[in-house]
Design a protein around this motif. Structure first.
Motif, PDB file in Angstrom:
ATOM      1  N   LEU A 198       0.723  -1.102   0.050  1.00 39.19           N
ATOM      2  CA  LEU A 198       0.359   0.077  -0.173  1.00 39.19           C
ATOM      3  C   LEU A 198       0.342   1.286   0.279  1.00 39.19           C
ATOM      4  O   LEU A 198       1.909   1.206   0.431  1.00 39.19           O
ATOM      5  CB  LEU A 198      -0.747   0.311   1.567  1.00 39.19           C
ATOM      6  N   TRP A 199       0.600   1.870  -0.340  1.00 38.00           N
ATOM      7  CA  TRP A 199       1.584   3.523  -1.002  1.00 38.00           C
ATOM      8  C   TRP A 199       0.502   4.365   0.210  1.00 38.00           C
ATOM      9  O   TRP A 199      -0.939   4.642   0.209  1.00 38.00           O
ATOM     10  CB  TRP A 199       0.854   4.413  -1.531  1.00 38.00           C
ATOM     11  N   GLU A 229      -4.198   7.925   2.825  1.00 36.43           N
ATOM     12  CA  GLU A 229      -3.980   6.563   1.831  1.00 36.43           C
ATOM     13  C   GLU A 229      -3.578   6.900   0.484  1.00 36.43           C
ATOM     14  O   GLU A 229      -4.543   7.832  -0.393  1.00 36.43           O
ATOM     15  CB  GLU A 229      -4.611   5.396   2.116  1.00 36.43           C
ATOM     16  N   THR A 251      -2.929   4.739  -2.426  1.00 38.65           N
ATOM     17  CA  THR A 251      -2.305   3.826  -3.236  1.00 38.65           C
ATOM     18  C   THR A 251      -3.293   3.456  -4.195  1.00 38.65           C
ATOM     19  O   THR A 251      -2.863   3.332  -5.779  1.00 38.65           O
ATOM     20  CB  THR A 251      -3.662   2.289  -2.422  1.00 38.65           C
TER      21      THR A 251
END
Length: 626
Positions: free
Chosen positions: A132-133, A157, A159
């Motif tokens: 995840l980013w 987040e 992602t």
């Protein structure tokens, strides 16, 4: 998660803290290093109240252990791990990123701040390890003395955005590679100075390797004496209107110090607009058609010589189908045999006018038919209804197929009644003419006869004949590559549409499953598509830039359906008379495909539907060999 009996006053700062605030009020904080809520310092309560009321995902990592306190927005990021993360140590809460979080605690509790953008983390928030980013911001939370007591983490987040950006980048790279490998030359110019942003390989091969990036077109090609092209670019940029050029002469060098060579280019200058709708650049796409233009000029010269030879020799031309006996006669043949201009004639009607004694001598016999020999030269007399007798010299040719002679035949006739003294010279002329066209005379003369019959004047006949010869040649190329065993339907369509796609390539689209055609249906379909496209260029959808032609085909059971559909062109009206194209579609094509052809002249565009069975197409090989 434990529970405790906190008084309302102890948990007052948790009010309006959402669902997570309610959980915090019930949590047994005495079991943690933070102690019960009643003993929390004011700065911790204040920080907690701020976090709980924020719509942005936030978490407090308190003390050296990083005890977790977070809000509803962060709970959504935590997924199935919520609410077990409440009150836990961050290292135990997220063991898969323990080193990262320990580094954050050490750095921020020392008084520093941290900021990460598009930070990849491998987490198990739903039981499965996934990448995840996040956009992460960490800052210290001071105590009463100003010393860092905890860490405020703002966690957003990223992602979906990161994955979308990667997909966009991958798509852009694929498109760039496609443009790099495109057969035509392509470049992209930006701004009013026409600065190069991109040139593909075909452009570099044609115009030479140059130091072009971030330089204007005028600078890069300062050695080419063509100021008119810069004026074209200026006009397209200023007006926002595309420009189409056909066979435009351009002087090129393969290197800056090389010799000038003239090329003929087809190209399109397409304005490119930005998000505000204003022209920001120009997309250039084109093809070098120098060799094509030379070939066309040679074909025109050859066609002129052929037309001149036929006219000078006053030859009559006839073509007929050896199975149906249907014949097509040009004006001179009708004059020779005494048939009216509108009368329907079969090959049997022609043979029955030959003198009975000559029928036996030339080997036709009592049942009118030509010999199976692919070429026959004959001399005979004919008796006309008014009693006139004429002496005729004829040459007939059968077109070869994959395994034997074709069912199509062509005959040339000349009336030598009053020119017997020049008989030897006339035979030499006919032999010379047949020597030049012996390999393809049958098909070429069939097209020539029908074209001359339906044309309004010599010029239109010449143009139509040349175009049909080019279409026929393209079909022959495909069949030659397959040793005349047949061709793929998609290849036949591509070859027939090629001359009409050079400049307005997006106007024609085609799609359908793989289909194999025998040689004769492939030739017939190629000529029919050429006629449809020619009519579309003159009167239909391809006569305007907005027009579109869609060629689709599908197999349903044992039935193949090919549909030609036009739209976006001028209103359509049904023709008042049947021309070459109509006869080709509704007679020859239906016959050669063993199917049916329906042409509808709808106001919004011509629709031609061809229906046949693939088994019949394969069977056509045997029909051709008969």
């Amino acid at each position: 998660m434990g529970k405790s009996g906190h008084t309302g006053d102890d948990a007052a700062f948790l009010r309006d803290g959402g669902a997570t605030g309610a959980l915090l009020a019930k949590f047994a904080w005495a079991s943690t290093s933070l102690g019960p809520l009643s003993g929390w310092p004011q700065y911790l309560k204040t920080a907690t109240a701020i976090v709980l009321r924020s719509p942005t995902p936030m978490a407090l990592l308190w003390g050296e252990e990083g005890v977790m306190i977070y809000n509803d927005a962060y709970a959504e990021i935590a997924g199935s791990r919520h609410p077990d993360l409440l009150g836990s140590k961050v290292g135990e809460a997220w063991p898969e990123v323990i080193e990262f979080n320990e580094q954050v605690l050490r750095t921020v509790l020392a008084g520093a701040t941290l900021k990460y953008r598009d930070q990849p983390l491998k987490l198990r928030r739903s039981g499965v390890l996934e990448t995840l980013w996040f956009d992460l911001d960490y800052s210290p939370v001071p105590d009463e003395a100003g010393r860092p007591a905890g860490v405020l983490a703002v966690v957003v987040e990223a992602t979906q955005r990161v994955l979308a950006e990667r997909r966009d980048a991958a798509n852009a790279e694929r498109q760039r590679k496609m443009l790099e490998q495109a057969p035509g030359f392509i470049c992209l110019l930006s701004g009013p100075d026409h600065v190069f942003e991109f040139r593909n390989d075909a452009h570099k091969r044609l115009f030479g390797e140059r130091d072009e990036i971030a330089r204007s077109h005028a600078e890069v090609f300062a050695d080419l004496p063509d100021p008119g092209f810069i004026e074209l670019l200026d006009r397209v940029y200023a007006t926002g209107k595309r420009h189409v050029a056909r066979a435009r002469p351009v002087n090129l060098r393969d290197r800056p110090d090389g010799p000038l060579e003239q090329h003929l280019l087809d190209f399109v200058l397409q304005p490119v607009s930005n998000e505000l709708g204003k022209v920001s650049g120009i997309f250039v796409e084109g093809f070098d058609v120098t060799e094509q233009a030379r070939a066309q000029a040679a074909a025109e010269e050859s066609g002129q010589r052929l037309s001149a030879a036929v006219a000078i020799a006053r030859l009559g031309i006839i073509s007929w189908d050896r199975k149906t006996r249907e014949a097509t006669l040009d004006e001179r043949t009708r004059e020779i045999f005494g048939f009216g201009p509108d009368s329907i004639v079969t090959i049997d009607d022609v043979i029955l006018r030959i003198a009975p004694k000559d029928l036996t001598r030339i080997g036709i016999g009592t049942t009118p038919d030509w010999s199976e020999s692919p070429r026959q030269e004959r001399e005979f007399r004919i008796h006309l209804p008014d009693g006139v007798v004429r002496d005729i010299v004829s040459v007939s040719v059968l077109s070869p197929g994959p395994n034997g002679p074709n069912t199509r035949a062509v005959g040339l006739f000349r009336d030598v009644t009053e020119t017997r003294a020049a008989e030897q010279r006339q035979r030499m002329l006919i032999n010379e003419l047949n020597h030049r066209v012996k390999n393809s005379l049958a098909t070429v003369q069939s097209i020539a006869a029908q074209t001359l019959r339906s044309a309004h004047d010599v010029l239109s006949a010449r143009v139509a004949l040349e175009a049909r010869l080019v279409a026929l040649a393209a079909a022959h190329d495909i069949l030659t590559a397959e040793s005349w065993h047949g061709a793929r339907l998609i290849d036949v369509i591509a070859a027939a549409m090629g001359p009409f796609e050079t400049v307005q390539r997006p106007q024609i689209s085609r799609s359908g499953p793989p289909v194999w055609l025998a040689a004769q249906p492939a030739l017939a379909l190629s000529l029919a598509l050429h006629e449809l496209a020619t009519n579309a260029v003159k009167y239909g959808a391809l006569s305007t830039p907005e027009g579109r032609v869609t060629i689709g085909w599908n197999l349903e059971g044992d039935m193949l359906t090919i549909t030609w559909r036009e739209d976006g062109g001028p209103p359509v009206r049904a023709p008042v008379r049947s021309g070459f194209g109509s006869r080709l579609l509704q007679r020859s094509l239906a016959r050669d495909l063993h199917g049916e052809v329906v042409v509808a002249f709808a106001p919004e565009g011509v629709v031609c539907e061809i229906r046949c069975r693939p088994s019949a197409l394969q069977a056509a090989r045997g029909f051709m060999d008969a």
